[in-house]
Design an enzyme around this catalytic site. Structure first.
Site, mmCIF file in Angstrom:
data_model
loop_
_atom_site.group_PDB
_atom_site.id
_atom_site.type_symbol
_atom_site.label_atom_id
_atom_site.label_comp_id
_atom_site.label_asym_id
_atom_site.label_seq_id
_atom_site.Cartn_x
_atom_site.Cartn_y
_atom_site.Cartn_z
ATOM 1 N N GLU B 66 0.858 -1.233 0.179
ATOM 2 C CA GLU B 66 -0.048 -0.068 0.084
ATOM 3 C C GLU B 66 0.664 1.323 -0.035
ATOM 4 O OE1 GLU B 66 -0.539 -2.898 1.836
ATOM 5 O OE2 GLU B 66 -2.632 -3.215 1.267
ATOM 6 N N HIS B 135 -11.358 -3.456 10.938
ATOM 7 C CA HIS B 135 -11.983 -3.351 9.551
ATOM 8 C C HIS B 135 -13.061 -2.502 9.513
ATOM 9 C CE1 HIS B 135 -9.726 -6.932 8.249
ATOM 10 N NE2 HIS B 135 -10.125 -6.927 7.184
HETATM 11 C C1 LIG Z 1 -2.641 -4.224 4.396
HETATM 12 C C2 LIG Z 1 -3.912 -5.065 3.868
HETATM 13 N N1 LIG Z 1 -4.182 -5.069 2.524
HETATM 14 C C3 LIG Z 1 -5.187 -5.747 2.125
HETATM 15 C C4 LIG Z 1 -5.834 -6.551 3.146
HETATM 16 C C5 LIG Z 1 -6.996 -7.393 2.526
HETATM 17 N N2 LIG Z 1 -6.755 -8.801 2.479
HETATM 18 C C6 LIG Z 1 -7.093 -9.738 3.485
HETATM 19 S S1 LIG Z 1 -6.617 -10.990 3.270
HETATM 20 C C7 LIG Z 1 -5.924 -10.734 1.881
HETATM 21 C C8 LIG Z 1 -5.124 -11.657 1.105
HETATM 22 C C9 LIG Z 1 -3.874 -12.049 1.626
HETATM 23 O O1 LIG Z 1 -3.241 -13.025 0.772
HETATM 24 P P1 LIG Z 1 -2.282 -14.149 1.396
HETATM 25 O O2 LIG Z 1 -1.302 -13.166 2.390
HETATM 26 O O3 LIG Z 1 -1.716 -14.733 0.357
HETATM 27 O O4 LIG Z 1 -3.001 -14.908 2.485
HETATM 28 P P2 LIG Z 1 -4.027 -16.044 2.049
HETATM 29 O O5 LIG Z 1 -5.490 -15.334 2.277
HETATM 30 O O6 LIG Z 1 -3.792 -16.477 0.862
HETATM 31 O O7 LIG Z 1 -3.790 -17.062 3.400
HETATM 32 C C10 LIG Z 1 -6.166 -9.351 1.499
HETATM 33 C C11 LIG Z 1 -5.699 -8.711 0.209
HETATM 34 C C12 LIG Z 1 -5.483 -6.566 4.509
HETATM 35 N N3 LIG Z 1 -6.063 -7.309 5.127
HETATM 36 N N4 LIG Z 1 -4.407 -5.818 4.877
#
Ligand SMILES: Cc1ncc(C[n+]2csc(CCOP(=O)(O)OP(=O)(O)O)c2C)c(N)n1
Lengths: 308, 360
Positions: B66, B135
């Site tokens: 971000e 959130h």
């Molecule tokens: C800083 C931030 N950006 C976006 C999000 C929204 N978000 C929640 S889970 C996620 C995906 C994360 O993917 P990953 O780290 O690969 O874990 P997975 O969900 O695949 O286990 C996102 C983008 C967030 N929680 N925090």
């Protein structure tokens, strides 16, 4: 452990539509093998931190099942008194120090926990779970740099399931990017795990954990894995077609949990599996009963706990 | 202009989507990006068909980075590519505070007016359904603290479309806050491309007994009870639309007329927009006040995830009616009030409506 995690989460799936678990849930179904294998070698005094998708990590660290389910139900008996929900699990009795919901947020915190172990000259490690998306955050590289610099016994475990919500790695990282190579050149020891043969996996994990523990040095492990349910929630969302059918099938065939089961059956352990599953089932039903019976927090709890 | 007469009702989501389409068509250099912008859900539907229409050079997904992403957006913005970045929760954008505060907000000033930063930052804020402490934060007051940023917070589809288009055309960084519980609301929206000025509040009703100043989802809450209150009380109801610039002119005019003011804020109480408004009222209209200014906000407490706690957390319609009653010294028949409030009773207090199936 693997079957406990799978059974717990399938029970969440079953009951979610009742509308009593009123918070987002990120299920680990398909990915349980990672934390399960690790659980064999983690000690109680080792620290662990995790992300939004933390049920498996928490349970594998022997976090209280009842308190986790109660937390998801928003009850006062939950591990965070109902204030954090599924994305904020903690059980300090077993040094599961917290899972947080902002991607990359817990990586430096786990690094700091590891640093404290080093300062106290303990032979413990700090386990830091993260997803592939977190390797796009500055906090990831900054933490790894620091832990190399200070020789911190931190085990960074990246569960690479290829997706960040619905966004494929392809739209987030160059296809030739090789995280293992790039981290190697930073100076951290790295491992990539693609083979899920139970014996090999166990041996490899033992080696890795020992390496961090004995040498007091950070390690990074990349696990290729796959989530079978939607990013957030109790449904399977393969109908949205953001993942290829063949890819889904390939990973379902590789399912660590099923393979472990097959392996044990081959070794004539069918009875053992049945017994474990039966005991798990009892434990799980008890945990849900506990959660359902528990009370919501009191009005006075709302304002309680902003400061110590 | 012909279509302006024809009433057309669309959702808040579609209004945002329309603004993006029209502005991307209008300005061939405008870029749109954000996590999940082209995924099957298209940021709650707000970015649907953008990539199809304008191509993946102009509409693209991003890594989870971000802070740097905002920096990249700033670089693009100062060199001919105004842009719109979207985050599905405001809370995720907090990682970008360095670039926002130390670069975007003051670049124009700090470099002696050499380059400006035309960037629009769409942030969605949540509420209820276990969104919990990380959130659900309505941090409009935080953004408004910094000179150089504009902060916009629409309440209905018409304003959403017009304000977003105005934000995109604005030569400065604009924080554009969308409440998740407004996304499915509907309203009349003209088809053509129009703008709503940043910095102009909207008068929803005119009256002489009391001024109510509100924003975002609190405006929708107050609209539910406005008619009921108007049976006995004459209310000047103002929806802010822009937090910064703040339309103090409209506020002053109203308070000078009514002498009584209630501010409804979706943020934490301490150092909130309501604090600022009441301070400015004290500075500007002190002699006109007949009653101590009042405000209703969420408490200075993180939002708990538990269903059992959120019901105490958010102000209820009854809280608002009671406060109005107290300030105007006009009493409502308790039976009638109860019957009226019963029409809003639903099984769950933590969802905006039956359409909401969670978990986002
Ligand atoms: C800083 C931030 N950006 C976006 C999000 C929204 N978000 C929640 S889970 C996620 C995906 C994360 O993917 P990953 O780290 O690969 O874990 P997975 O969900 O695949 O286990 C996102 C983008 C967030 N929680 N925090």
């Amino acid at each position: 452990m693997c079957s406990l995690i799978r059974q717990v989460e399938l029970e969440i799936v079953n009951r979610y539509k009742e509308g009593k678990m009123r918070c987002p849930v990120h299920l680990s179904i398909g990915q349980e093998i990672v934390a399960s294998v690790l659980s064999i070698f983690i000690k109680k005094d080792d620290f662990a931190v995790s992300t939004h998708r933390s049920h498996a990590h928490y349970l594998a660290k022997q976090g209280s099942l009842r308190k986790m389910i109660a937390e998801i139900y928003g009850k006062r008996t939950g591990c965070s008194m109902g204030k954090g929900g599924s994305m904020h699990l903690i059980d300090k009795n077993v040094n599961f120090m917290g899972s947080t919901s902002i991607v990359g947020n817990s990586i430096p915190i786990g690094t700091g926990l590891g640093f404290s172990l080093k300062l106290k000259k303990k032979k413990n490690i700090s386990i830091i779970y993260l997803g592939d998306a977190a390797t796009e955050q500055g906090s990831f590289y900054e933490s790894i740099n620091f832990s190399i610099l200070k020789k911190i016994p931190a085990v960074y475990i990246c569960e690479n399931n290829f997706f960040s919500v619905y966004s494929d790695l392809k739209v987030r990282q160059h296809s030739k990017r090789n995280i293992i190579n790039s981290l190697n050149s930073l100076g951290i020891k790295t491992f990539k795990i693609t083979d899920y043969h139970p014996v090999k996996l166990v041996n490899k994990m033992q080696y890795i954990v020992n390496y961090a523990r004995v040498n007091s040095k950070p390690v990074f492990i990349e696990f290729l894995t796959y989530r079978f349910y939607e990013h957030c929630g109790p449904n399977i969302d393969d109908n949205l077609n953001y993942r290829k059918k063949e890819e889904i099938k390939k990973w379902k065939d590789k399912d660590g949990y099923e393979n472990l089961k097959k392996f044990l059956i081959k070794k004539n352990q069918k009875l053992f599996i049945e017994k474990v599953e039966y005991l798990n089932r009892k434990k799980i039903l008890n945990a849900f009963k506990f959660a359902e019976k528990s009370k919501f927090p009191n009005k006075s709890d709302l304002i309680d706990g902003i400061y110590k | 202009m012909a279509s302006i007469n024809k009433k057309r009702t669309i959702s808040f989501v579609d209004a945002i989507n329309e603004s993006l389409h029209l502005e991307m068509k209008r300005n061939k250099n405008l870029l749109c990006y954000g996590l999940g912008i082209n995924d099957p859900k298209k940021i709650f539907g707000t970015t649907k068909n953008l990539e199809k229409k304008f191509g993946s050079n102009r509409v693209f997904d991003i890594p989870n980075s971000e802070n740097s992403i905002l920096g990249i957006g700033i670089g693009l913005a100062m060199s001919g590519y105004p842009n719109v970045v979207t985050h599905q929760r405001l809370d995720f954008f907090l990682l970008a505070f360095d670039q926002l505060i130390n670069s975007a907000s003051k670049w124009f000033y700090m470099f002696g007016k050499n380059s400006n930063i035309p960037i629009t930052i769409r942030l969605v804020v949540g509420r209820g359904w276990g969104q919990g402490p990380t959130h659900s934060q309505n941090l409009q007051s935080v953004f408004s603290h910094f000179p150089g940023l504009k902060v916009v917070i629409p309440t209905n589809p018409f304003d959403a479309k017009g304000l977003l288009s105005a934000s995109i055309r604005d030569p400065n960084p604009v924080i554009f806050i969308e409440h998740r519980w407004l996304h499915n609301t509907i309203g009349d929206v003209p088809k053509e491309n129009y703008t709503v000025n940043l910095g102009n509040a909207k008068k929803i009703s005119s009256g002489k007994n009391l001024t109510v100043i509100s924003m975002s989802y609190m405006t929708v809450e107050f609209l539910k009870i406005l008619k009921f209150l108007q049976k006995k009380i004459s209310i000047d109801f103002i929806d802010l639309r822009s937090i910064k610039p703040l339309d103090i002119k409209t506020i002053k005019k109203s308070v000078k007329k009514t002498g009584k003011v209630l501010v409804l804020d979706t943020g934490f109480k301490f150092n909130s927009i309501s604090s600022e408004i009441i301070t400015q009222i004290n500075e500007n209209c002190f002699n006109f006040l007949k009653e101590q200014p009042k405000r209703i906000t969420v408490p200075n407490i993180p939002e708990p995830a538990s269903f059992g706690l959120t019901k105490y957390y958010y102000p209820s319609l009854k809280n608002i009616i009671d406060e109005v009653s107290l300030m105007t010294k006009i009493k409502f028949n308790q039976k009638e009030l109860k019957l009226f409030l019963n029409t809003f009773k639903s099984k769950y207090h933590d969802v905006p409506g039956d359409w909401f199936k969670g978990p986002f």
